[in-house]
Design a protein around this motif. Structure first.
Motif, PDB file in Angstrom:
ATOM      1  N   PRO A  46       0.819  -1.225   0.000  1.00  0.00           N
ATOM      2  CA  PRO A  46       0.000   0.000   0.000  1.00  0.00           C
ATOM      3  C   PRO A  46       0.847   1.267   0.000  1.00  0.00           C
ATOM      4  O   PRO A  46       0.523   2.238  -0.694  1.00  0.00           O
ATOM      5  CB  PRO A  46      -0.827  -0.130   1.282  1.00  0.00           C
ATOM      6  N   PHE A  47       1.945   1.259   0.749  1.00  0.00           N
ATOM      7  CA  PHE A  47       2.863   2.400   0.729  1.00  0.00           C
ATOM      8  C   PHE A  47       3.402   2.616  -0.679  1.00  0.00           C
ATOM      9  O   PHE A  47       3.407   3.735  -1.194  1.00  0.00           O
ATOM     10  CB  PHE A  47       4.025   2.194   1.706  1.00  0.00           C
ATOM     11  N   ARG A  48       3.869   1.553  -1.314  1.00  0.00           N
ATOM     12  CA  ARG A  48       4.449   1.656  -2.652  1.00  0.00           C
ATOM     13  C   ARG A  48       3.451   2.230  -3.657  1.00  0.00           C
ATOM     14  O   ARG A  48       3.791   3.105  -4.441  1.00  0.00           O
ATOM     15  CB  ARG A  48       4.917   0.288  -3.149  1.00  0.00           C
ATOM     16  N   LEU A  49       2.229   1.729  -3.617  1.00  0.00           N
ATOM     17  CA  LEU A  49       1.224   2.195  -4.559  1.00  0.00           C
ATOM     18  C   LEU A  49       0.946   3.686  -4.362  1.00  0.00           C
ATOM     19  O   LEU A  49       0.907   4.448  -5.330  1.00  0.00           O
ATOM     20  CB  LEU A  49      -0.064   1.384  -4.412  1.00  0.00           C
ATOM     21  N   ALA A  50       0.774   4.102  -3.114  1.00  0.00           N
ATOM     22  CA  ALA A  50       0.511   5.520  -2.836  1.00  0.00           C
ATOM     23  C   ALA A  50       1.712   6.387  -3.216  1.00  0.00           C
ATOM     24  O   ALA A  50       1.552   7.473  -3.778  1.00  0.00           O
ATOM     25  CB  ALA A  50       0.154   5.709  -1.363  1.00  0.00           C
ATOM     26  N   ALA A 124      10.803  -5.546  -5.670  1.00  0.00           N
ATOM     27  CA  ALA A 124      10.616  -4.102  -5.851  1.00  0.00           C
ATOM     28  C   ALA A 124      11.799  -3.329  -5.283  1.00  0.00           C
ATOM     29  O   ALA A 124      12.582  -3.845  -4.487  1.00  0.00           O
ATOM     30  CB  ALA A 124       9.323  -3.659  -5.181  1.00  0.00           C
ATOM     31  N   SER A 125      11.910  -2.071  -5.696  1.00  0.00           N
ATOM     32  CA  SER A 125      13.017  -1.233  -5.228  1.00  0.00           C
ATOM     33  C   SER A 125      12.948  -1.054  -3.711  1.00  0.00           C
ATOM     34  O   SER A 125      11.905  -1.237  -3.091  1.00  0.00           O
ATOM     35  CB  SER A 125      13.001   0.118  -5.942  1.00  0.00           C
ATOM     36  N   GLN A 126      14.068  -0.669  -3.140  1.00  0.00           N
ATOM     37  CA  GLN A 126      14.158  -0.518  -1.690  1.00  0.00           C
ATOM     38  C   GLN A 126      13.233   0.602  -1.215  1.00  0.00           C
ATOM     39  O   GLN A 126      13.073   1.626  -1.885  1.00  0.00           O
ATOM     40  CB  GLN A 126      15.585  -0.202  -1.270  1.00  0.00           C
ATOM     41  N   VAL A 127      12.653   0.389  -0.049  1.00  0.00           N
ATOM     42  CA  VAL A 127      11.712   1.357   0.519  1.00  0.00           C
ATOM     43  C   VAL A 127      12.384   2.711   0.730  1.00  0.00           C
ATOM     44  O   VAL A 127      11.800   3.753   0.405  1.00  0.00           O
ATOM     45  CB  VAL A 127      11.117   0.820   1.838  1.00  0.00           C
ATOM     46  N   ASN A 128      13.613   2.716   1.227  1.00  0.00           N
ATOM     47  CA  ASN A 128      14.279   4.008   1.464  1.00  0.00           C
ATOM     48  C   ASN A 128      14.570   4.737   0.155  1.00  0.00           C
ATOM     49  O   ASN A 128      14.530   5.958   0.103  1.00  0.00           O
ATOM     50  CB  ASN A 128      15.533   3.846   2.320  1.00  0.00           C
ATOM     51  N   ARG A 129      14.824   4.017  -0.929  1.00  0.00           N
ATOM     52  CA  ARG A 129      15.051   4.657  -2.234  1.00  0.00           C
ATOM     53  C   ARG A 129      13.744   5.256  -2.760  1.00  0.00           C
ATOM     54  O   ARG A 129      13.733   6.364  -3.269  1.00  0.00           O
ATOM     55  CB  ARG A 129      15.610   3.611  -3.223  1.00  0.00           C
ATOM     56  N   LEU A 130      12.644   4.518  -2.619  1.00  0.00           N
ATOM     57  CA  LEU A 130      11.354   5.027  -3.069  1.00  0.00           C
ATOM     58  C   LEU A 130      10.954   6.253  -2.247  1.00  0.00           C
ATOM     59  O   LEU A 130      10.464   7.240  -2.788  1.00  0.00           O
ATOM     60  CB  LEU A 130      10.283   3.936  -2.980  1.00  0.00           C
ATOM     61  N   THR A 131      11.202   6.201  -0.961  1.00  0.00           N
ATOM     62  CA  THR A 131      10.900   7.344  -0.091  1.00  0.00           C
ATOM     63  C   THR A 131      11.723   8.562  -0.493  1.00  0.00           C
ATOM     64  O   THR A 131      11.197   9.673  -0.595  1.00  0.00           O
ATOM     65  CB  THR A 131      11.165   6.983   1.389  1.00  0.00           C
TER      66      THR A 131
END
Length: 177
Positions: A46-50, A124-131
């Motif tokens: 859900p975080f990734r989609l948003a 999927a890409s790393q959460v910190n990179r997406l952030t």
């Protein structure tokens, strides 16, 4: 008898309205990030989609602000790589790592993987990179669409001078107005 032409949702939205929608998705992504659990990639979906949707909306807001046709933007579908190319041509200056990440989001089809591919969640890409990508795009687009029209006509040099500041400072300065 007049035939009513149906408008595509968002076709008549102003750049500021699209930017505000992006802001709301960014805020939601930040809240959803807190719900994710380490070692459980699906809890981050859900975080990734948003986050990905917020990035797409920020880029769309900038393109609209710079005069791009909403119908042409819609034809880009969810291709963040193409949106990024157009946004860079419109004066957006991103760090090389961020631009590369936006390209990889498209190449790896993370938008679709996030929505429909639970078996691929761990790829999927790393959460910190997406952030970091989300925060940089948000800060820099916010600054650019806050510039008065004359500054925008000065071209990428004026925009890059503004964007040379710290993103957090830029975001604070842009939202303080």
């Amino acid at each position: 008898m007049a035939i009513e032409q149906r408008k595509y949702p968002g076709e008549l939205a102003s750049p500021q309205q699209v930017h505000e929608l992006a802001e709301q998705y960014r805020k939601a992504a930040n809240h959803l990030l807190q719900l994710g659990r380490p070692g459980k990639p699906l809890t981050r979906a859900p975080f990734r989609l948003a986050a990905i949707h917020a990035i797409e909306l920020y880029l769309t807001a900038l393109l609209l602000h710079r005069g791009h046709n909403p119908n042409q933007i819609r034809k880009l579908q969810h291709d963040l790589s193409k949106r990024t190319e157009h946004a860079i041509e419109a004066g957006l200056r991103l760090r090389a790592k961020t631009a590369k990440h936006l390209q990889s989001l498209s190449q790896n089809r993370e938008y679709l993987v996030t929505r429909y591919g639970p078996e691929l969640a761990a790829t999927a890409s790393q959460v910190n990179r997406l952030t970091a990508t989300l925060e940089e795009v948000a800060a820099k687009v916010t600054v650019l669409i806050a510039l008065p029209p004359r500054s925008q006509q000065a071209g990428p040099i004026a925009a890059s001078e503004v964007q040379g500041r710290d993103p957090a400072t830029s975001l604070s300065a842009a939202t303080a107005n």
